[in-house]
Design an enzyme around this catalytic site. Structure first.
Site, short mmCIF file in Angstrom:
data_model
loop_
_atom_site.label_atom_id
_atom_site.label_comp_id
_atom_site.label_asym_id
_atom_site.label_seq_id
_atom_site.Cartn_x
_atom_site.Cartn_y
_atom_site.Cartn_z
N CYS A 1 16.60 -14.39 7.63
CA CYS A 1 15.75 -15.06 6.73
C CYS A 1 14.30 -14.57 6.90
O CYS A 1 13.46 -14.46 5.59
CB CYS A 1 15.71 -16.77 6.88
SG CYS A 1 17.48 -17.69 6.62
N ASP B 1 12.07 -21.22 9.21
CA ASP B 1 13.47 -21.72 9.99
C ASP B 1 13.31 -22.19 11.31
O ASP B 1 14.21 -21.97 12.19
CB ASP B 1 14.50 -20.93 9.62
CG ASP B 1 14.90 -21.00 8.01
OD1 ASP B 1 14.23 -21.65 7.29
OD2 ASP B 1 15.83 -20.17 7.78
N LYS C 1 16.04 -24.78 1.56
CA LYS C 1 16.82 -23.74 0.96
C LYS C 1 18.33 -23.82 1.36
O LYS C 1 18.56 -24.03 2.45
CB LYS C 1 16.30 -22.38 1.17
CG LYS C 1 15.86 -22.10 2.54
CD LYS C 1 15.13 -20.72 2.81
CE LYS C 1 15.21 -20.32 4.24
NZ LYS C 1 16.53 -20.28 5.14
C1 VGL Z 1 19.75 -17.89 8.70
C2 VGL Z 1 21.76 -17.27 8.90
C3 VGL Z 1 22.17 -18.43 8.08
C4 VGL Z 1 18.00 -17.60 9.07
C5 VGL Z 1 19.99 -19.11 8.25
O1 VGL Z 1 17.16 -18.63 9.16
O2 VGL Z 1 17.92 -16.36 9.45
N1 VGL Z 1 20.51 -17.16 9.29
N2 VGL Z 1 21.17 -19.25 7.79
#
Ligand code: VGL
Ligand code: ZN
Length: 205
Positions: free
Chosen positions: A155, A12, A110
């Protein structure tokens, strides 16, 4: 060091998790040069991309009276409510402009099911619905995973814990991760990962 049977899993590294983004992680952009350099050491590089519909159930905006960073009960368990982030096709959902996306063989998206969040690269937050990444890695005879990215305590940690549960050997490069850190969640995540058998390291070995 080359890791010829390993895969680098890059979690991410998207604009919304970098400074100026909707769910900015402090220093999120600082890890990009180090992650790019590390990609050269791995024959397999996988990126994950948080990829939500605009009405995603993890967004505080979808719950009357909901506040960002509050927690609600979902059918699959407790769920933190987040500011709207990583909306499919938006600039915030794009990878950081300097990330060497072209070096990755696979991008796992995702969190695209409206009623179900997905932190882990392997399973949605119901811990049952698979993304398919485990099968991909097994078919390629990958046993050792090195994880980097954002955010350490959500994540990245959920991915690392699932990976151990699935039987992979897991190393976390903590120096190439940054955290959201809600109420001590970073310390808790490090502790949980160590207890599960993740090698949490802060430099190349
Ligand atoms: C994430 C919160 C919501 C992350 C993704 O990538 O850690 N955290 N969506
Ligand atoms: Zn998200």
């Amino acid at each position: 060091m080359q890791d010829l049977t390993g895969a680098l899993i890059v979690i991410d590294i998207q604009n919304d998790f970098c400074p100026g983004g909707a769910l900015a992680v402090a220093g999120g952009d600082e890890i990009v040069p180090g992650v790019n350099a590390l990609m050269a050491d791995f024959p397999t590089v996988v990126l994950t991309q948080d990829w939500h519909p605009a009405d995603h159930a993890s967004f505080a905006s979808q719950h009357p009276g909901g506040t960002a960073f509050g927690v609600i009960d979902m059918p699959y368990g407790p769920q933190v409510l987040w500011p709207d982030h990583c909306v499919q096709g938006s600039p915030g959902a794009a990878f950081h402009a300097d990330l060497q996306v072209e070096r990755a063989q696979l991008v796992i998206r995702k969190g695209f099911r409206p009623a179900l969040d997905s932190y882990s690269a392997f399973f949605e937050n119901d811990k049952r619905t698979a993304t398919g990444l485990a099968g991909y890695l097994r078919e390629r005879d990958v046993q050792h995973l090195t994880l980097v990215g954002l955010a350490t305590d959500f994540c990245v940690a959920w991915s690392a814990l699932d990976a151990v549960r699935l039987g992979f050997d897991v190393t976390l490069r903590a120096d190439l991760c940054r955290a959201i850190d809600l109420d001590g969640s970073l310390a808790a995540a490090h502790e949980q990962m160590r207890a599960a058998g993740v090698a949490v390291i802060s430099a190349p070995v």
